[in-house]
Scaffold this motif. Structure first.
Motif: not given
Ligand code: NAP
Length: 329
Positions: A124, A127, A145, A147, A265, A286-287
């Protein structure tokens, strides 16, 4: 005294410095050099008339019209790329004009970038960077956050050529003893044994892989290969990376799948179109991480590519076999 007419060359962009100096140093050719960004179609059609050689880029559409307009004296087209989906091989083949390309020298750079994108998407990165820049980094938190990591995961590589293998070799150490690599393609690859990778059907790969990497050449068969039906079959946590060509993915379908939270993602080095508008819908997720077609963008690699493209061009002008010549089917 007869005046020797020099072969005319059209170069459609400026090369990395050392290679640019090299091509400019040849006094036996007349160089026509387009210096300002992408050569507009009208200028390309105008400047290509009467040239003996064309040194072009992936940003140039070298189709039947360009080849026809160039004229019968055209001896060689040399693209500074390994992919040549922007060149009409049919137009060249029918005139017996060779096409030079630059395989191999960019494999390391592109495979490095593929790994970068896999890790960026998994962890991520977009982000995280945005949070720092936007002042959203309030505190360290056990749940912020999070991942996913590659240990014990299945990596699926679609197109196990030079870049696919290079990427597999780099990712293998991340997987631990229970992770595995599978690939889909037209042929079984002996070299896949180096990373213990097994060939599976495309349909199996997209269902089983935690990470799907697209490193396939763009052809009529592979264009739009990744569509909504395919996205629907993938794991909802999947990490999808494309370092091949934007058109491998049906982008409206990708946006559709993302809007339904169907993909974990996505990280793309290549898009449709290029450049992608900053307002493109894809960038609202956002991914999704997008970078501007940087696969081979290291000084070392681009210089090596440019030098091979020059070597191919010079050989073609002399009527010799090109050092790296595309075999037409
Ligand atoms: P390569 O060695 O020729 O590999 C291409 C692979 O695509 C081959 O292994 C081929 O498999 C596979 N393929 C073709 N049709 C397929 C299909 N229908 N299904 C699955 N696989 C298929 O080329 P490379 O040097 O690795 O480069 C691969 C591509 O990366 C290039 O064509 C280019 O578009 C792209 N690229 C991008 C960047 C960048 O900056 N992002 C830089 C360089 C290259 P078979 O051998 O079985 O036919």
């Amino acid at each position: 005294m007869s005046v020797q007419i020099k072969p005319r060359i059209l170069l459609t962009k400026t090369l990395p410095l050392a290679a640019q100096k090299r091509i400019e140093s040849f006094d036996k050719i007349e160089l026509i050099h387009w210096k300002d960004g992408v050569i507009p179609r009208g200028e390309l059609l105008n400047l290509v008339k009467g040239v003996d050689g064309l040194l072009c880029m992936i940003t140039d559409e070298i189709d039947e019209e360009v080849i026809e307009t160039a004229g019968n004296q055209l001896k060689v087209v040399s693209t500074m790329s390994v992919g040549y989906d922007h060149v009409s091989t049919a137009a060249l083949k029918s005139r017996s004009i060779p096409l030079g390309y630059t395989p191999g020298v960019l494999t390391d750079a592109v495979a490095d970038l593929a790994v970068l994108l896999v890790l960026a998407a998994a962890r991520r990165l977009r982000e995280g960077i945005s949070a720092v820049l936007n002042g959203d980094w309030i505190t360290w938190s056990p749940t912020w956050l999070l991942g996913s990591q590659l240990t014990d995961k299945t990596i699926g590589i679609v197109g196990f050529g030079r870049i696919g293998l290079g990427t597999a070799k780099r990712l293998k150490p991340f997987l631990g003893s229970n992770g595995k690599i599978v690939y889909a393609g037209r042929t079984v690859k002996k070299e896949a044994e180096e990373v213990d990778a097994k060939k599976v059907e495309f349909d199996v790969l997209i269902k089983e892989a935690d990470v799907v990497i697209i490193s396939c050449s763009l052809t009529e068969e592979t264009r739009g290969m990744f569509n909504y039906e395919v996205f629907k079959k993938m794991k909802r946590s999947v990490i999808l990376v494309n370092i091949a060509r934007g058109s491998m993915i049906n982008q409206p379908d990708l946006v559709h799948a993302l809007s339904e939270n169907r993909l974990g993602a996505v990280a793309l080095d290549v898009t449709t179109p290029e450049p992608l508008s900053p307002n493109d819908e894809l960038l609202k997720f956002k991914n999704v991480t997008v970078i501007p077609h940087l696969g081979s963008a290291t000084l070392e690699t681009r210089t090596a590519m440019a030098n091979i493209a020059i070597d191919n061009l010079l050989a073609g002008i002399k009527g010799e076999k090109l050092p790296y010549q595309v075999e037409f089917n």
